[in-house]
Design a protein around this motif. Structure first.
Motif, PDB file in Angstrom:
ATOM      1  N   LEU A 132       0.780  -1.281  -0.195  1.00 32.12           N
ATOM      2  CA  LEU A 132       0.042  -0.258   0.012  1.00 32.12           C
ATOM      3  C   LEU A 132       0.752   1.528  -0.363  1.00 32.12           C
ATOM      4  O   LEU A 132       0.905   2.028  -0.816  1.00 32.12           O
ATOM      5  N   LEU A 133       2.047   1.414   1.118  1.00 28.93           N
ATOM      6  CA  LEU A 133       2.828   2.546   0.967  1.00 28.93           C
ATOM      7  C   LEU A 133       3.519   2.585  -0.247  1.00 28.93           C
ATOM      8  O   LEU A 133       4.084   3.599  -0.909  1.00 28.93           O
ATOM      9  N   ARG A 134       3.782   1.159  -0.989  1.00 27.63           N
ATOM     10  CA  ARG A 134       4.491   1.569  -2.558  1.00 27.63           C
ATOM     11  C   ARG A 134       3.471   2.248  -3.439  1.00 27.63           C
ATOM     12  O   ARG A 134       3.822   3.199  -4.060  1.00 27.63           O
ATOM     13  N   LEU A 135       2.415   1.874  -3.430  1.00 20.83           N
ATOM     14  CA  LEU A 135       1.211   1.960  -4.379  1.00 20.83           C
ATOM     15  C   LEU A 135       1.002   4.128  -4.395  1.00 20.83           C
ATOM     16  O   LEU A 135       0.843   4.843  -5.113  1.00 20.83           O
ATOM     17  N   ILE A 136       0.948   4.327  -2.928  1.00 17.04           N
ATOM     18  CA  ILE A 136       1.223   5.983  -2.189  1.00 17.04           C
ATOM     19  C   ILE A 136       1.399   6.489  -3.250  1.00 17.04           C
ATOM     20  O   ILE A 136       1.950   7.846  -3.686  1.00 17.04           O
ATOM     21  N   GLN A 137       3.255   6.181  -2.600  1.00 10.57           N
ATOM     22  CA  GLN A 137       4.216   6.840  -3.444  1.00 10.57           C
ATOM     23  C   GLN A 137       4.390   6.838  -4.576  1.00 10.57           C
ATOM     24  O   GLN A 137       4.955   7.859  -5.302  1.00 10.57           O
ATOM     25  N   ASN A 138       3.760   5.740  -5.533  1.00 10.96           N
ATOM     26  CA  ASN A 138       3.744   6.012  -7.446  1.00 10.96           C
ATOM     27  C   ASN A 138       2.705   6.810  -7.752  1.00 10.96           C
ATOM     28  O   ASN A 138       2.711   7.578  -8.483  1.00 10.96           O
ATOM     29  N   GLU A 139       1.526   6.644  -6.088  1.00  4.50           N
ATOM     30  CA  GLU A 139       0.554   8.037  -7.119  1.00  4.50           C
ATOM     31  C   GLU A 139       1.358   8.850  -6.603  1.00  4.50           C
ATOM     32  O   GLU A 139       0.317  10.779  -7.219  1.00  4.50           O
ATOM     33  N   LEU A 183      -7.660   2.460  -2.593  1.00  5.24           N
ATOM     34  CA  LEU A 183      -7.174   3.412  -1.516  1.00  5.24           C
ATOM     35  C   LEU A 183      -6.727   4.018  -1.618  1.00  5.24           C
ATOM     36  O   LEU A 183      -6.132   5.407  -1.548  1.00  5.24           O
ATOM     37  N   ALA A 184      -5.164   3.761  -2.190  1.00  8.93           N
ATOM     38  CA  ALA A 184      -3.954   4.592  -2.268  1.00  8.93           C
ATOM     39  C   ALA A 184      -4.531   5.810  -3.023  1.00  8.93           C
ATOM     40  O   ALA A 184      -3.542   7.014  -2.643  1.00  8.93           O
ATOM     41  N   LYS A 185      -4.976   5.484  -4.069  1.00 10.29           N
ATOM     42  CA  LYS A 185      -5.457   6.979  -5.033  1.00 10.29           C
ATOM     43  C   LYS A 185      -5.931   7.649  -3.906  1.00 10.29           C
ATOM     44  O   LYS A 185      -5.753   9.178  -4.122  1.00 10.29           O
ATOM     45  N   TYR A 186      -6.605   7.500  -3.115  1.00  6.33           N
ATOM     46  CA  TYR A 186      -8.003   7.861  -2.775  1.00  6.33           C
ATOM     47  C   TYR A 186      -7.218   9.093  -1.439  1.00  6.33           C
ATOM     48  O   TYR A 186      -7.125   9.963  -1.004  1.00  6.33           O
ATOM     49  N   VAL A 228      -4.402  11.076  -2.427  1.00  3.68           N
ATOM     50  CA  VAL A 228      -5.557  12.648  -3.106  1.00  3.68           C
ATOM     51  C   VAL A 228      -5.254  13.922  -1.926  1.00  3.68           C
ATOM     52  O   VAL A 228      -5.372  14.868  -1.979  1.00  3.68           O
ATOM     53  N   LEU A 229      -5.594  12.849  -0.206  1.00  2.00           N
ATOM     54  CA  LEU A 229      -6.383  13.330   0.545  1.00  2.00           C
ATOM     55  C   LEU A 229      -4.597  14.278   1.292  1.00  2.00           C
ATOM     56  O   LEU A 229      -5.106  15.153   1.533  1.00  2.00           O
ATOM     57  N   LEU A 230      -3.680  13.687   0.418  1.00  2.00           N
ATOM     58  CA  LEU A 230      -2.073  14.171   0.907  1.00  2.00           C
ATOM     59  C   LEU A 230      -1.423  15.289   0.233  1.00  2.00           C
ATOM     60  O   LEU A 230      -1.702  16.362   0.483  1.00  2.00           O
ATOM     61  N   VAL A 276     -13.774  16.318  -2.238  1.00  2.81           N
ATOM     62  CA  VAL A 276     -12.970  15.705  -2.663  1.00  2.81           C
ATOM     63  C   VAL A 276     -13.496  14.524  -2.637  1.00  2.81           C
ATOM     64  O   VAL A 276     -12.930  13.365  -3.691  1.00  2.81           O
ATOM     65  N   THR A 277     -13.552  13.952  -1.768  1.00  3.91           N
ATOM     66  CA  THR A 277     -14.759  12.640  -1.545  1.00  3.91           C
ATOM     67  C   THR A 277     -15.897  12.691  -2.894  1.00  3.91           C
ATOM     68  O   THR A 277     -15.340  11.551  -3.488  1.00  3.91           O
ATOM     69  N   LEU A 278     -16.433  13.232  -2.617  1.00  3.57           N
ATOM     70  CA  LEU A 278     -17.558  13.315  -3.956  1.00  3.57           C
ATOM     71  C   LEU A 278     -16.702  13.495  -5.653  1.00  3.57           C
ATOM     72  O   LEU A 278     -17.567  12.152  -5.810  1.00  3.57           O
ATOM     73  N   ALA A 279     -15.938  14.079  -5.568  1.00  4.97           N
ATOM     74  CA  ALA A 279     -15.402  14.538  -6.846  1.00  4.97           C
ATOM     75  C   ALA A 279     -14.752  13.290  -7.422  1.00  4.97           C
ATOM     76  O   ALA A 279     -14.747  11.876  -8.064  1.00  4.97           O
ATOM     77  N   PHE A 280     -13.886  12.245  -5.823  1.00  2.49           N
ATOM     78  CA  PHE A 280     -13.318  10.896  -6.477  1.00  2.49           C
ATOM     79  C   PHE A 280     -14.149   9.775  -6.786  1.00  2.49           C
ATOM     80  O   PHE A 280     -13.921   9.110  -7.552  1.00  2.49           O
ATOM     81  N   MET A 281     -15.111   9.986  -6.207  1.00  2.00           N
ATOM     82  CA  MET A 281     -16.106   8.879  -6.577  1.00  2.00           C
ATOM     83  C   MET A 281     -16.966   9.378  -8.193  1.00  2.00           C
ATOM     84  O   MET A 281     -17.015   8.086  -8.520  1.00  2.00           O
TER      85      MET A 281
END
Length: 257
Positions: free
Chosen positions: A4-11, A100-103, A106-108, A159-164
């Motif tokens: 998950l951390l690697r996916l977040i780093q990639n995003e 989850l990594a994408k979301y 976005v929050l970060l 942001v969550t609405l736009a993500f959905m």
């Protein structure tokens, strides 16, 4: 957890590898500087303390909101637009973890925007307004952070609405446009409906996003609304938004479009 951390780093790399991202960050910084110069040399505001300026720059969070929605609306939809979704899904991780990594990314990015706004506002305000003047009761650092916190709640929901919408309809323009439109117009619509005494209005998302109504002895929009009530409504909407994103993203047949 490591995957998950690697996916977040990639995003995160995807977000900051785009010139658009740095342009947005630059615009945010320039907006603060321009506002400071305007208030120092053009408009007579009587402002003479950095905290007064920081209190005023909470209004620029609207710009940060637009930038965060742009990234959120593009997060999932862009994978379909660029044709990279199949390459993303062949990784040995679940679709739910990818989403989850994408979301989280976005929050970060939203957190970076708000943190940048606070830091730049302080530094620019310190240079142009200093710390020698008197500070009004509304301009304490605690209240400034509280104001940013209230804005952050609104922005997270947007942001969550736009993500959905991005995950559901695979359209960046629809996600960005609809989210911004709703956030800019919904408050006025809610106020009109509340003035007409429609009690069901209190269950609408946008009747509960502004938690500042409950701060400093403020009055809620409608009778029966409390801080706990609004937080509960927001949590329910957040769960629905993310659940819809998860269900559609994890079950969509990518091969079939």
């Amino acid at each position: 957890m490591t995957s998950l951390l690697r996916l977040i780093q990639n995003e995160q790399m995807k977000i900051y590898a785009r010139v658009r991202t740095w342009i947005m960050l630059g615009i945010l910084v320039l907006a603060v500087i321009a506002m400071a110069i305007l208030m120092k040399y053009v408009v007579e505001t009587g402002m003479n303390h950095v905290l007064q300026f920081m209190s005023f720059t909470t209004n620029i969070t609207g710009l940060a909101f637009i930038f965060a929605v742009i990234v959120a609306g593009d997060s999932v939809a862009a994978e379909y637009t660029w044709g990279t979704i199949k390459l993303l899904l062949i990784r040995p991780v679940s679709r739910g973890k990818i989403l989850l990594a994408k979301y989280i990314s976005v929050l970060l990015f939203l957190a970076v925007l708000l943190l940048l706004l606070v830091i730049v506002s302080y530094l620019v305000g310190l240079v142009l307004f200093g710390v020698s003047g008197a500070v009004s009761p509304e301009s304490t650092f605690k209240l400034i952070l509280q104001a940013y916190g209230f804005k952050a709640v609104e922005m997270v929901m947007a942001v969550t609405l736009a993500f959905m919408i991005s995950a559901a309809f695979r359209s960046s323009s629809l996600a960005i446009g609809l989210s911004i439109f709703l956030m800019l117009t919904a408050n006025s619509i809610v106020m009109v409906l509340a003035s007409l005494k429609y009690t069901w209005v209190k269950y609408l998302l946008f009747a509960n996003t502004d938690l500042s109504h409950y701060s400093g002895g403020g009055m809620p929009l409608l009778s029966g609304m409390t801080l706990g009530f609004s937080i509960t409504v927001l949590v329910i909407y957040w769960l629905v938004f993310y659940a819809v994103s998860w269900l559609i993203f994890t079950r969509r047949d990518v091969a079939g479009g």
